[in-house]
Design a protein around this motif. Sequence first.
Motif, mmCIF file in Angstrom:
data_model
loop_
_atom_site.group_PDB
_atom_site.id
_atom_site.type_symbol
_atom_site.label_atom_id
_atom_site.label_comp_id
_atom_site.label_asym_id
_atom_site.label_seq_id
_atom_site.Cartn_x
_atom_site.Cartn_y
_atom_site.Cartn_z
ATOM 1 N N GLN A 166 0.879 -1.205 -0.093
ATOM 2 C CA GLN A 166 0.113 -0.032 0.111
ATOM 3 C C GLN A 166 0.944 1.245 0.029
ATOM 4 O O GLN A 166 0.582 2.348 -0.511
ATOM 5 N N TYR A 167 1.993 1.173 0.664
ATOM 6 C CA TYR A 167 2.848 2.281 0.898
ATOM 7 C C TYR A 167 4.151 2.467 0.190
ATOM 8 O O TYR A 167 4.938 3.122 -0.096
ATOM 9 N N VAL A 168 4.522 1.144 -0.196
ATOM 10 C CA VAL A 168 5.700 1.034 -0.988
ATOM 11 C C VAL A 168 5.751 0.805 -2.475
ATOM 12 O O VAL A 168 4.895 -0.224 -2.786
ATOM 13 N N ASP A 169 6.263 1.470 -3.338
ATOM 14 C CA ASP A 169 6.250 1.504 -4.550
ATOM 15 C C ASP A 169 6.947 0.194 -5.243
ATOM 16 O O ASP A 169 6.700 -0.598 -6.014
ATOM 17 N N HIS A 170 8.356 0.168 -4.547
ATOM 18 C CA HIS A 170 8.937 -0.798 -4.961
ATOM 19 C C HIS A 170 10.342 -1.115 -4.273
ATOM 20 O O HIS A 170 10.766 -0.147 -3.536
ATOM 21 N N ILE A 171 11.079 -2.020 -4.526
ATOM 22 C CA ILE A 171 12.384 -2.190 -3.542
ATOM 23 C C ILE A 171 13.562 -2.527 -4.493
ATOM 24 O O ILE A 171 13.166 -3.414 -5.635
ATOM 25 N N GLN A 172 14.485 -2.149 -4.495
ATOM 26 C CA GLN A 172 15.803 -2.221 -5.248
ATOM 27 C C GLN A 172 16.903 -3.049 -4.363
ATOM 28 O O GLN A 172 17.026 -2.475 -2.953
ATOM 29 N N ILE A 173 17.516 -3.882 -4.782
ATOM 30 C CA ILE A 173 18.364 -4.714 -3.927
ATOM 31 C C ILE A 173 19.823 -4.639 -4.910
ATOM 32 O O ILE A 173 19.651 -5.413 -5.967
ATOM 33 N N THR A 174 20.814 -3.763 -4.434
ATOM 34 C CA THR A 174 22.022 -3.987 -5.623
ATOM 35 C C THR A 174 23.202 -4.281 -4.757
ATOM 36 O O THR A 174 23.528 -4.006 -3.674
ATOM 37 N N VAL A 175 24.069 -5.343 -5.336
ATOM 38 C CA VAL A 175 25.326 -5.902 -4.806
ATOM 39 C C VAL A 175 26.319 -5.765 -6.026
ATOM 40 O O VAL A 175 26.248 -6.364 -6.744
ATOM 41 N N ALA A 176 26.941 -4.451 -5.912
ATOM 42 C CA ALA A 176 27.856 -4.153 -7.043
ATOM 43 C C ALA A 176 29.280 -4.364 -6.672
ATOM 44 O O ALA A 176 29.564 -3.870 -5.414
ATOM 45 N N GLU A 177 29.870 -5.133 -7.485
ATOM 46 C CA GLU A 177 31.444 -5.278 -6.947
ATOM 47 C C GLU A 177 32.331 -4.595 -8.260
ATOM 48 O O GLU A 177 31.987 -4.779 -9.450
ATOM 49 N N THR A 178 33.448 -4.281 -7.742
ATOM 50 C CA THR A 178 34.455 -3.780 -8.518
ATOM 51 C C THR A 178 35.374 -4.956 -9.102
ATOM 52 O O THR A 178 35.959 -4.952 -10.190
ATOM 53 N N THR A 197 31.381 -22.202 -14.225
ATOM 54 C CA THR A 197 30.293 -23.142 -14.126
ATOM 55 C C THR A 197 29.333 -22.829 -13.020
ATOM 56 O O THR A 197 28.180 -23.613 -12.959
ATOM 57 N N SER A 198 29.302 -21.488 -12.555
ATOM 58 C CA SER A 198 28.459 -20.865 -11.721
ATOM 59 C C SER A 198 27.865 -19.844 -12.326
ATOM 60 O O SER A 198 26.570 -20.015 -12.700
ATOM 61 N N GLY A 199 28.404 -18.839 -12.509
ATOM 62 C CA GLY A 199 27.839 -17.355 -12.862
ATOM 63 C C GLY A 199 27.159 -16.681 -11.767
ATOM 64 O O GLY A 199 27.073 -17.114 -10.713
ATOM 65 N N ALA A 200 26.822 -15.537 -12.062
ATOM 66 C CA ALA A 200 26.280 -14.615 -10.953
ATOM 67 C C ALA A 200 25.031 -15.252 -10.338
ATOM 68 O O ALA A 200 24.707 -14.770 -9.110
ATOM 69 N N PHE A 249 27.041 -10.895 -14.439
ATOM 70 C CA PHE A 249 25.838 -9.755 -13.980
ATOM 71 C C PHE A 249 24.610 -10.198 -14.285
ATOM 72 O O PHE A 249 24.013 -11.070 -15.264
ATOM 73 N N VAL A 250 23.677 -10.178 -13.161
ATOM 74 C CA VAL A 250 22.090 -10.314 -13.490
ATOM 75 C C VAL A 250 21.430 -9.347 -13.023
ATOM 76 O O VAL A 250 21.619 -8.506 -11.911
ATOM 77 N N ALA A 251 20.307 -8.975 -13.650
ATOM 78 C CA ALA A 251 19.481 -7.902 -12.964
ATOM 79 C C ALA A 251 18.093 -8.355 -13.373
ATOM 80 O O ALA A 251 17.799 -9.210 -14.373
ATOM 81 N N LEU A 252 17.156 -8.544 -12.216
ATOM 82 C CA LEU A 252 15.860 -8.961 -12.452
ATOM 83 C C LEU A 252 14.630 -8.413 -11.630
ATOM 84 O O LEU A 252 15.095 -7.677 -10.658
ATOM 85 N N LYS A 253 13.661 -8.458 -12.208
ATOM 86 C CA LYS A 253 12.592 -8.253 -11.544
ATOM 87 C C LYS A 253 11.576 -9.149 -10.855
ATOM 88 O O LYS A 253 11.147 -10.248 -11.864
ATOM 89 N N CYS A 254 11.252 -9.152 -9.682
ATOM 90 C CA CYS A 254 10.320 -10.496 -9.147
ATOM 91 C C CYS A 254 9.265 -10.057 -8.346
ATOM 92 O O CYS A 254 9.324 -8.776 -7.966
ATOM 93 N N HIS A 255 8.234 -10.825 -8.162
ATOM 94 C CA HIS A 255 7.244 -10.484 -7.369
ATOM 95 C C HIS A 255 7.028 -11.408 -6.096
ATOM 96 O O HIS A 255 7.138 -12.712 -6.508
ATOM 97 N N THR A 294 23.209 -7.555 -9.529
ATOM 98 C CA THR A 294 24.394 -7.761 -8.966
ATOM 99 C C THR A 294 25.510 -8.036 -10.195
ATOM 100 O O THR A 294 24.996 -8.562 -11.226
ATOM 101 N N GLY A 295 26.726 -7.531 -9.967
ATOM 102 C CA GLY A 295 27.630 -7.682 -11.065
ATOM 103 C C GLY A 295 28.971 -7.633 -10.567
ATOM 104 O O GLY A 295 29.440 -6.883 -9.719
#
Length: 478
Positions: free
Chosen positions: A200-212, A224-227, A303-309, A324-325
């Motif tokens: 009702q109050y939250v439009d969306h949530i983002q979670i970022t784990v960025a690495e250099t 053999t794994s991937g992000a 790198f992976v970016a996705l939207k989920c519910h 994350t990437g």
Amino acid sequence: IPVDPFDLVIFGGTGDLARRKILPGLFRRFCSGQMPGEATIVGAARSEMDDDSYRTFVREAIVEFGGGRHCEDGTLDEFLKHIGYVTIDARGTGGWDDLAGRMRDGIVRAFYFSVAPALFGDIAERLHNYGLATPESRIVVEKPFGKNLETARALNKTLAQHFDETQIYRIDHYLGKETVQNLMAVRFGNMLFEPLWNSQYVDHIQITVAETVGVGGRGGYYDTSGAMRDMVQNHLMQLLCLIAMEPPARFEPDAVRDEKLKVIRALEPVDYHHIVRGQYGATDTQPGYRDHVENPRSTTESFVALKCHISNWRWAGTPFYLRTGKRLKSRSSEIVVVFKDTPHSIFEEDAGRHRNVLAIQLQPNEGITLGVTIKEPGPGGMRLIDVPLDMTFADALGPEAEEVPDAYERLIMDVIRGNQTLFMRGDEVEAAWAWTDPIIEGWTRRGEVPKPYDSGSTGPDDALMLMHRDGRKWREIR
Ligand code: BG6
């Protein structure tokens, strides 16, 4: 508060994780007086070594990876008196009697499996056959916990043959990070946020784990794994659980883990249009992903970016965006809760309108910021601006915040204390694979190739589009 006396055996005691994290972490706890005088730590690995040469190995590891000033003042020498070593054949008979002879009765025994998962079963079996495992002993297992649901189930089954679930500590070091735990304190220790914590109050949530960093010397494993397997299935999903779960009745292992499991089980399958995979390319001066893994045709994602519910009463209709990437612009991990617009604005159209944004920064600068709308100071009429209420822990808590313990040292102490709250239960891990498996299988079935992105960027443009399409945008990786 010192923990009870213990015997800790580190299988893979000469490995990278032991060198970088486990041994320096134990030393820091020794320095802070938490490790009791009666504690012993035994490294166990294939290499032929005696106690003294292992102590030299441990000394070097601690000096290199953060022993600080205590390396010079005699504390390290004291610590090394607690260290021993056994050359062990994980698949044979060598070393097991020696190891059994070093264990003391009546104190906590913990066995850290810092080895390839293929050895988990062999070690667990020998711990029993040689009488090392007692009903009170604990085992600690590292990721990767399987490659998919099937292998994770098999691993759980193997461990269950020899150990009860209450003895198994599956590490996800993100759960040991200070701010990740703070997330629970912020959510469940304040009246302020929880009433607003829903669709009702939250439009969306983002979670970022960025690495250099790139894949470094771990190309063999990573390719053999991937992000998706390396980061999303565990670390990002754990963050998602903590941000989305219902309040547990108590801060106790199963109460917390039951709630996390419900979140994972309520995740809808991800539409493949809502996922972006990327792979960092080479530049004139820097090698790319394929060079790093020495596989010119690799289609593994870095790198992976996705939207989920999450299909439940609280979150239906609020999208969660995860990304994350490796080799990105900067090292920055944060969870961002973007609240909805006020239902009606009483101000002029051109006064400006801002959404409240709660940003929980996990690293590098741990802290929480809440964006609040105020009137721009001065005579310019009612113009609205967004200002942060900033709670950077280092500023707010002073020197105490600088002593933030490393995730591993906290988690190891929790093992000794017998507290499983910050460890993953077998069913959680399986549920997480059950959600990620179809995504990975879909990529394989469709022969999907990751989108290239530049090192030092924010990932492929398609990841930006993922949000733009919804009229939203990622918070900048700073
Ligand atoms: C590990 C992954 O679990 O977490 C690595 O295998 C990744 O690929 C690392 O770099 C990130 O951890 P942190 O604590 O540096 O964010």
